[in-house]
Every structure is written in structure tokens, then in C-alpha cells.
Design a protein around this motif. Structure first.
Motif, short mmCIF file in Angstrom:
data_model
loop_
_atom_site.label_atom_id
_atom_site.label_comp_id
_atom_site.label_asym_id
_atom_site.label_seq_id
_atom_site.Cartn_x
_atom_site.Cartn_y
_atom_site.Cartn_z
N ARG A 7 0.83 -1.21 0.00
CA ARG A 7 0.00 0.00 0.00
C ARG A 7 0.86 1.25 0.00
NH1 ARG A 7 -3.39 -3.15 3.42
NH2 ARG A 7 -2.29 -2.35 5.25
N ASP A 8 1.93 1.25 0.79
CA ASP A 8 2.84 2.40 0.81
C ASP A 8 3.48 2.61 -0.56
OD1 ASP A 8 2.26 2.72 3.47
OD2 ASP A 8 4.06 1.70 4.19
N ARG A 9 3.90 1.53 -1.19
CA ARG A 9 4.51 1.62 -2.53
C ARG A 9 3.51 2.19 -3.53
NH1 ARG A 9 4.22 -0.71 -7.15
NH2 ARG A 9 2.48 -1.94 -6.37
N HIS A 10 2.27 1.72 -3.47
CA HIS A 10 1.25 2.18 -4.41
C HIS A 10 0.92 3.65 -4.19
CE1 HIS A 10 -2.83 2.45 -6.22
NE2 HIS A 10 -2.29 1.66 -7.11
N ARG A 11 0.85 4.06 -2.91
CA ARG A 11 0.57 5.48 -2.63
C ARG A 11 1.69 6.37 -3.15
NH1 ARG A 11 -2.05 3.79 2.36
NH2 ARG A 11 -0.02 3.63 3.37
N GLU A 12 2.93 5.91 -3.00
CA GLU A 12 4.07 6.69 -3.48
C GLU A 12 4.05 6.84 -5.00
OE1 GLU A 12 8.98 6.65 -3.25
OE2 GLU A 12 7.80 5.09 -2.26
N ILE A 13 3.74 5.75 -5.71
CA ILE A 13 3.69 5.80 -7.18
C ILE A 13 2.55 6.72 -7.63
CG2 ILE A 13 3.15 4.43 -9.24
CD1 ILE A 13 4.67 2.12 -7.98
N THR A 14 1.41 6.64 -6.95
CA THR A 14 0.27 7.48 -7.32
C THR A 14 0.56 8.95 -7.11
OG1 THR A 14 -1.23 5.67 -6.69
CG2 THR A 14 -2.19 7.87 -6.92
N SER A 15 1.21 9.28 -5.99
CA SER A 15 1.52 10.69 -5.72
C SER A 15 2.57 11.23 -6.69
CB SER A 15 2.02 10.85 -4.28
OG SER A 15 3.21 10.11 -4.07
N ARG A 16 3.52 10.40 -7.06
CA ARG A 16 4.56 10.83 -8.00
C ARG A 16 4.04 10.96 -9.44
NH1 ARG A 16 10.10 7.46 -6.48
NH2 ARG A 16 10.53 8.48 -4.47
N SER A 17 2.97 10.23 -9.76
CA SER A 17 2.45 10.26 -11.13
C SER A 17 1.95 11.65 -11.53
CB SER A 17 1.31 9.24 -11.28
OG SER A 17 0.21 9.61 -10.47
N LYS A 18 1.68 12.49 -10.57
CA LYS A 18 1.20 13.85 -10.85
C LYS A 18 2.35 14.84 -11.08
CE LYS A 18 -2.74 12.92 -7.81
NZ LYS A 18 -3.42 13.27 -6.55
N GLU A 19 3.59 14.38 -10.84
CA GLU A 19 4.73 15.29 -10.91
C GLU A 19 5.33 15.40 -12.31
OE1 GLU A 19 7.46 13.85 -8.01
OE2 GLU A 19 6.12 14.20 -6.30
N SER A 20 5.31 14.29 -13.09
CA SER A 20 5.93 14.33 -14.41
C SER A 20 5.29 13.29 -15.32
CB SER A 20 7.43 14.06 -14.31
OG SER A 20 7.67 12.74 -13.85
N THR A 21 5.54 13.43 -16.61
CA THR A 21 5.01 12.49 -17.59
C THR A 21 5.63 11.11 -17.41
OG1 THR A 21 4.75 14.31 -19.15
CG2 THR A 21 4.64 12.07 -20.05
N TRP A 22 6.96 11.09 -17.15
CA TRP A 22 7.64 9.82 -16.95
C TRP A 22 7.07 9.06 -15.75
CZ3 TRP A 22 10.12 6.14 -19.11
CH2 TRP A 22 10.84 5.22 -18.34
N ALA A 23 6.78 9.80 -14.67
CA ALA A 23 6.19 9.17 -13.48
C ALA A 23 4.79 8.64 -13.78
CB ALA A 23 6.14 10.18 -12.33
N LEU A 24 4.04 9.35 -14.64
CA LEU A 24 2.70 8.88 -15.03
C LEU A 24 2.81 7.59 -15.84
CD1 LEU A 24 -0.36 9.37 -15.17
CD2 LEU A 24 0.04 10.75 -17.23
N ILE A 25 3.77 7.55 -16.77
CA ILE A 25 3.99 6.33 -17.57
C ILE A 25 4.37 5.16 -16.66
CG2 ILE A 25 5.48 5.27 -19.32
CD1 ILE A 25 5.67 8.05 -20.64
N HIS A 26 5.22 5.45 -15.68
CA HIS A 26 5.63 4.41 -14.73
C HIS A 26 4.42 3.90 -13.94
CE1 HIS A 26 7.26 3.08 -10.74
NE2 HIS A 26 7.97 2.33 -11.56
N SER A 27 3.52 4.80 -13.57
CA SER A 27 2.31 4.42 -12.83
C SER A 27 1.41 3.52 -13.67
CB SER A 27 1.54 5.67 -12.41
OG SER A 27 0.34 5.33 -11.77
N VAL A 28 1.25 3.88 -14.96
CA VAL A 28 0.42 3.07 -15.86
C VAL A 28 1.05 1.69 -16.07
CG1 VAL A 28 -0.48 2.88 -18.20
CG2 VAL A 28 -0.56 5.08 -17.01
N SER A 29 2.37 1.65 -16.28
CA SER A 29 3.04 0.37 -16.50
C SER A 29 2.98 -0.51 -15.26
CB SER A 29 4.50 0.60 -16.91
OG SER A 29 5.24 1.17 -15.84
N ASP A 30 3.02 0.11 -14.09
CA ASP A 30 2.91 -0.64 -12.84
C ASP A 30 1.53 -1.28 -12.73
OD1 ASP A 30 4.05 -1.17 -9.98
OD2 ASP A 30 2.05 -0.32 -9.64
#
Length: 756
Positions: A41-64
Motif C-alpha cells: 500500500r505504501d509503494r502504491h501510494r508513493e507511485i500514485t503521488s509521483r504520477s502527478k509530478e511528471s510524464t515519466w512518473a505517469l507512464i511508470h504508474s500506468v506500466s505498474d
């Protein structure tokens, strides 16, 4: 950081960055489900919060988010491909015991005769296929030719089985058996390193082909679940979130188990239900859909690799021309009773034999045991047509509804085609071929009943699904023919009048075989819903769900009345695996204080204080005890609980601190607190390990009923629970303590729980 520095400057939380190995588990230990789910849950929350910071983070969130479905696709493709390879190889090597194809030695008997111009009735006697006597002597008739074929059959069987047991013994001991008891235990949170590894996968795939081809009374369906779970475990290493989280990995293994059943029977829905009903410990909704996807991919991959073998859409396709009658529920229930009695008899006998194998010198000679059992099986099997053929082929023939073109002995009735309509044949008097088949099947039933007891559990891959179905199918066909002849000769009896007149096609012996197969498989495994769905998908007979359900439920009730455990649970208990069965009720009135350690006469509980113990003190505790973890308290006097720390995390953290942090010596004080008092100038550096401390360990009071404690362990997947009284630490209850307590209350040996 010299010894003269003090205050927070000498205080260093060495684990601000995670160390390799911290948070992992040792072999033969239980995972902490609560901690694993919390970390995810902590890992998922971190990925979700970072997905709003950059396009690369959003792509990483979708791939996850997509990685789970990609992993299911890969598991389905790999499991289906391996199952196809096993299926094709086993068919060829099984036929190799009886002869070889001149058109190409790599063809099995069926494929060899595809292009032959022989008639339909002589389709198995094409000139391209030669028996060993025809190949060596030039003819296949006579006593000497029979003896030579007999000899070659036994030699090939011994060669295949000995090669299988030697490969298992030499390269992958975990590749033996069906693997389902161990997979159930692993899915409940237990760690068995190497059980789902690459060597186990390779050796199990090879030896499964050899074991099935040897003609031993075993099947490949159970081991295919193990093969699929090995595929899932290996492919998990491609994805970080599954590689580093044991709970997430077990979700994948549940889906892989469904894929294994899917390729074993061509039953995707039944595979998912089997995983849910029989093997999985934690099965969330998303795992249900992913399991179904993996099972579908695996089934269609297998079908594309081997479209003409037993990997068709259904394994044993049946086409019965007449519906069943309500009165036939009586013989169907009788088959259910037989299945329950057979299941209970088999479990008791097999467990007694396996226990004898473990406690006597017999277990020291697995190669000799396999040699003897294979020799006896091959010698007894060859003279009987129904034991010489592969078990899957036998079941298919028993399920078959006789048609006009059938040349099987089971279909050699006294012909009367005057009332024939289309493919429907009336009930007829049994001819000589049927009576010959009946006594051969009776002998085959006796052999299968007893030889399977000694085969299951040997040091070769061995499944129980197909042998159990064979026993039930033989019994069902025998009963079906008996009822059919009874109806033919006594159609004027009250039980037959009105629905089974003379010349009508009203009794279908193949249906009885199908119901008997379900009954015996249910009696051994105690499967219910998943069994009926698997049988429906196996045969394509949707209209026969009621007879199948009646037989399956009856067999379960009868078997449960004799013994509560199915074969897999019995082997879990035999091997001492720490598996806490979720289906059983705990009805005893004991309290947490009755089970916790330490007991009255035991030494006090080993604890670590939060800010007064040195590195040397902690290392002494680690060296003198074998516990998996230690409670952390404020002080020995107060015994106020602070948290819980794992032994493995302590060892790794201290070793790394000694290597990489200056000033850490044996007299350095370990702190599990946020803040520490200033140190004298001459004191060594401190070691802060608060980050490896579990600050929210699960606790109960000493007056908590064990009924609640057991329920907590089952539903939360705990590995330990701390016991307190008025906020003070009294003791600890581990999963092993709970299992020992349950065994003791059931008048079983509590020391049979072997692992921590």
C-alpha cells in the motif's frame, strides 16, 4: 565519527536507505501478511503521488498497473507451452513401449496411422506402425512374439521410471510428488526456497513425461499445477513489485495454479474455482479475473501447440444421446457412496504407507522402491488391454457412448438394428465382447485400487486426479452395464415401466462412468463445486450437472464421515507443514494465556530493550536463541511493549553497520527510539535501528479466547501475536504454537509440526 563526538552527530539511522535483505525471510519461515500488504500500500501510494509530478512518473504508474496483466499473459503462454510439450512427449513415449513408426520414429501410434488407407475398424493396425516383435522377428503372431512384446514393454517402463527417479534424486528433490500440498502451504505464507525454482521446473517437466510414459498409476494433471506455479514464481522476478513482496507474489501463484488446472483438463473456469476452493489462502477479486485470464491464455496456447491430442477444448468429449431419468439418481448416489468409501480408504492406506516409508529403511532406497513398483505395475498391466493403455485413453473409452461404428469390446452387443434411429442404438443384450471387457475391467479396478496406494508419494512426479477418475470410471461403467442389462431383461419391472420399454435406448453406461469418475475424485480430494465444473468442461455435458453434483456431494459426505481430511491436507499434516486450515472450526474454550510462551516453568521471555543494550548484548541473544524475532520493551523492569524486530533484520543491519558505519563496536548502544540522550565524549558511536522496528505488532490480552486468536491468525495471516496484561508484555503466540495447540486438542502429536 570519532569517539569524542557526541549528541545527535554520532547518532546515525543506518537504515534510512533500505539494505538488501532487510524485510526478507529465511527458509522455512512464515511471511508477515500484514507487513507485506502494508508495504505494498505504501509503494502504491508513493507511485500514485509521483504520477502527478511528471510524464515519466505517469507512464511508470500506468506500466505498474498493467504489469499484473502482462505477467498473467506470460504465465499462460509459458505454462501452456510446457503442457503442450509434456502432452506430445508423453503420448509418443507411451506408445514407444509397444512399437515404433517406420514413417518417422517421432510419430506416436495415432499420428503414424493418419495417412494410412486402412478401414475404420482396422485404423490401429496400419502398416506404417510396427510392434517390437514385428520389427525384430518379422511377425507379430505367436507365443514368442507375445513374450518379446511383453519383455520390451516392461524394459521401457523400467527405463523411463528409473531415469525419472535418478533425475529427481540427483538434481531436484522437490520435483517429486504432485506438489499441491506444498503449494497450498506456500500460498498460506510459508517459505520453501527452491520449491518453485528453475531447476525444479526443468527436472519436473522432464521427469513428468518419463513417469507418465512408464505406465505407473499416476497422472500429470496435479504436477502441471506445480509446473505452472514454478513458471509464475520465475516470471515474478521480471517485475519489481512481485519480486520484492511475498504477498503479491502469492496472488500471482494463485493465478498460476488456476492456469495449471486449465492446461491439465482444458477447464479454465474449473481451474479458477479449484484455485479458489482448494489451494489459495488469499484470493482478492482482482486475482479472480487475472486467474481467469491466465487460465484462458494457457488453455488456448496448449490447444494451438497440440490441437489433435488430449488438449482439445475438452479432454474427454462425450455425446450421450438420451437424457438421464430421475430414478437413475439411485445408482448415481450409490456411485457417490463408493467414491467416498474409496477416497477414505485410499487416504488412510496411502498415509500409512507414506508414514512407514518415512520411519523405516524403505525411505532410504527411493530408486529401489520405484523399480519394484514399476516392475509389478508393468508385469500386471500388459496382459490386460485396459491396464496396458494409458489411463487417459482408458477413461476416454469408458466415457464413450457406443455407436454403430465402435469396434471396442465394450460395444460388442448382440446387434439388433431394426429399431435404430440415427445414431441412437437401443439397449441390447451383451455379447461375448462385453462380458470379456467386464471381467477385464474388474481386474483392472482391483489393480488400480491397490497399486495407486503405493505409487502416490514415490520420488517421481505423480498426480492423483487421473488415477482416481479411472477407478471411478471403471466402477461406473461396470454398474452402468449391469443396470443396462437389468433394464433389458426386466423391462417389465415397476422401476423401469413407463420410461424404459423394450427396444428403447434408456440406460447410458458411459454416463455412469463419468459420474463414478467424479465421485472418486471428490472422495479423495473433497472438491465439490470446482469438481462439477471441471467435469462439465472436461466432457462438455452441461445437462449432466445434477447427477455429477449428487455423486460429488454424496462422496464428500461419506468420506467426511470417515475422516475429515482430503488427500492434500493429510499429506500437509504428514509432512508437518505449518498450514492453518481456514475451513475447520475451533470450538474449544481455551485462552491465550494457555497457549502463549513462556509457560509457568519456562525461562523468562527473551526481549530487547529500546535504549540500554549494546551490540554485543544483542548479538549474544541472537547467537544463544533460534527465535525468528524479538519483542522490544522500554525496560526489563517495566516490560512496556514498544514493538517487534525480526532476527534476520537485526543480523543484516548490525553486520552492515560494522562494515560501513565508523565507530560501531561491540560496546555501541543500539537505540530503537526517535531521540537519544547526549553521550559522554569518550563513548562509542550509537546505532539507531528504529526503521527496522515494527511499531504496531498485533497484540491480544491474556484473557482473549483462543477461538478469536485462531480466527485472527487465519484471517490476517499472522506469524506471531504478542500477549499483554494491563499493557505489560507477558508472552508470545506464534503460528507454530497455534498449530501445536490444535494438534494437542485433537489428540495428535504436537511435535509433528516440524517447521518454525
Amino acid at each position: 565519527n570519532g569517539g569524542g563526538m557526541n549528541g545527535t552527530s554520532t547518532m546515525m539511522d543506518f537504515l534510512e536507505e533500505p539494505l538488501p535483505g532487510v524485510g526478507t525471510y529465511e527458509d522455512f519461515n512464515t511471511i508477515d501478511w500484514v507487513r507485506e500488504k502494508s508495504r505494498d500500500r505504501d509503494r502504491h501510494r508513493e507511485i500514485t503521488s509521483r504520477s502527478k509530478e511528471s510524464t515519466w512518473a505517469l507512464i511508470h504508474s500506468v506500466s505498474d498497473a498493467f504489469s499484473g496483466w502482462l505477467l498473467m499473459l506470460l504465465i499462460g503462454l509459458l505454462a501452456g507451452s510446457l503442457a503442450g510439450l509434456i502432452d506430445i512427449s508423453a503420448h509418443w513415449m507411451t506408445d514407444l513401449k509397444e512399437g515404433v513408426c517406420l514413417a518417422g520414429f517421432w510419430f506416436n501410434h495415432e499420428h503414424c496411422c493418419w495417412k494410412s488407407n486402412t478401414t475404420f475398424t482396422d485404423r490401429d493396425k496400419c502398416p506404417e506402425w510396427k510392434s517390437w516383435s514385428e520389427l525384430i522377428l518379422g511377425h507379430g503372431e505367436g507365443a514368442f512374439a507375445y513374450i518379446l512384446n511383453y519383455f520390451m514393454y516392461v524394459i521401457w517402463a523400467l527405463l523411463f521410471s528409473l531415469l525419472a527417479v535418478l533425475l529427481v534424486k540427483g538434481f531436484a528433490p522437490y520435483a517429486c510428488g504432485s506438489g499441491i500440498p506444498e503449494i497450498k502451504t506456500i500460498l498460506s505464507g510459508f517459505i520453501i526456497r527452491g520449491y518453485l525454482g528453475k531447476w525444479t521446473l526443468i527436472i519436473k517437466t522432464i521427469t513428468l513425461v518419463l513417469a507418465v510414459s512408464s505406465g505407473l498409476s499416476l497422472g500429470k494433471e496435479g504436477p502441471l499445477v506445480h509446473v505452472a506455479c514454478c513458471c509464475g514464481n520465475i516470471l515474478c522476478h521480471l517485475f519489481t513489485k512481485y519480486r520484492k513482496n511475498e504477498a503479491k507474489r502469492r496472488e500471482v501463484l494463485s493465478a498460476a495454479a488456476a492456469a495449471g488446472v486449465s492446461v491439465a483438463f482444458g477447464a479454465p473456469i474449473g481451474g479458477v474455482l479449484f484455485s479458489l476452493e482448494e489451494v489459495s489462502y488469499y484470493f482478492p477479486l482482482k486475482t479472480l479475473w487475472r486467474s481467469f485470464f491466465a487460465a484462458l491464455v494457457a488453455a488456448f496456447t496448449l490447444r494451438s501447440i497440440n490441437p489433435f491430442g488430449n488438449s482439445r477444448l475438452v479432454l474427454f468429449y462425450v455425446e450421450f444421446h438420451m437424457p438421464w431419468h430421475l430414478l437413475e439418481l439411485v445408482p448415481f448416489i450409490l456411485l457417490g457412496i463408493f467414491g467416498g468409501l474409496w477416497g477414505a480408504f485410499f487416504i488412510r492406506s496411502n498415509i500409512a504407507w507414506c508414514r512407514r516409508r518415512k520411519t523405516t529403511k524403505l525411505g532410504k532406497y527411493p530408486v529401489l522402491e520405484v523399480f519394484v513398483v514399476t516392475a509389478i505395475t508393468a508385469i500386471l498391466a500388459f496382459p490386460n488391454d485396459y491396464t496396458r493403455m494409458s489411463t487417459s485413453e482408458l477413461i476416454s473409452e469408458l466415457f464413450n457412448d457406443c455407436g454403430i461404428l465402435d469396434s471396442s469390446k465394450l460395444c460388442e452387443y448382440v446387434n439388433d438394428f431394426n429399431s435404430t434411429k440415427g445414431d441412437d442404438l437401443p439397449d441390447r443384450a451383451a455379447g461375448p465382447g462385453v462380458y470379456t471387457a467386464m471381467w477385464q475391467l474388474a481386474l483392472a479396478l482391483i489393480m488400480k485400487v491397490f497399486i495407486t496406494i503405493f505409487t502416490f508419494g514415490m520420488k517421481v512426479p505423480s498426480g492423483l486426479f487421473i488415477p482416481s477418475m479411472a477407478v471411478g470410471a471403471i466402477a461406473g461403467r461396470l454398474l452402468g452395464v449391469a443396470v443396462e442389462q437389468l433394464a433389458y431383461y426386466h423391462h417389465d419391472w415397476a422401476i423401469f415401466s413407463g420410461w424404459c420399454s423394450q427396444g428403447a435406448d434408456c440406460i447410458t453406461p458411459g454416463l455412469y462412468a463419468m459420474v463414478g469418475a467424479a465421485a472418486c475424485l471428490g472422495g479423495v480430494t473433497r472438491m465439490t463445486v470446482s469438481l462439477v465444473v471441471i467435469m462439465f468442461e472436461l466432457t462438455g455435458g452441461l445437462e449432466y450437472i445434477v447427477p455429477l453434483m449428487a455423486a460429488a456431494m454424496t462422496s464428500k459426505w461419506v468420506a467426511d464421515a470417515i475422516g475429515r481430511e482430503g488427500i492434500y491436507d493429510a499429506h500437509i499434516r504428514l509432512n508437518g507443514y505449518p498450514f492453518l486450515e481456514a475451513k475447520e472450526e475451533f470450538s474449544h474454550k481455551t485462552l491465550a494465556m494457555d497457549v502463549m510462551r513462556p509457560r509457568r516453568n519456562d525461562p523468562p521471555l527473551t526481549v530487547i530493550t529500546q535504549d540500554s543494550m549494546t551490540v554485543e548484548d544483542v548479538e549474544t541473544i541472537i547467537n544463544e536463541t533460534t527465535y525468528s524475532g524479538y519483542p522490544v520493551v522500554v525496560s526489563r523492569e517495566s516490560q512496556r511493549l514498544v514493538g517487534f524486530v525480526l532476527r534476520r533484520d537485526l543480523i543484516i543491519s548490525i553486520e552492515n553497520a560494522r562494515k560501513k558505519q565508523d565507530g560501531i563496536v561491540s560496546t555501541s548502544i543500539i537505540y530503537f527510539t526517535d531521540h537519544s540522550p547526549p553521550l559522554p565524549p569518550s563513548s562509542p558511536s550509537m546505532l539507531k535501528l528504529r526503521s527496522i522496528l515494527d511499531l504496531s505488532p498485533f497484540t491480544v490480552t491474556d484473557q482473549t479466547p483462543m477461538e478469536i486468536v485462531v480466527d485472527i491468525f487465519r484471517k490476517l495471516g499472522l506469524r506471531q501475536c504478542l500477549v499483554t496484561h494491563n499493557g505489560k508484555l507477558l508472552g508470545i503466540i506464534t503460528k507454530k504454537d497455534v498449530l501445536k495447540h490444535i494438534a494437542q486438542l485433537a489428540n495428535q502429536d504436537p511435535d509433528s509440526i516440524l517447521f518454525n
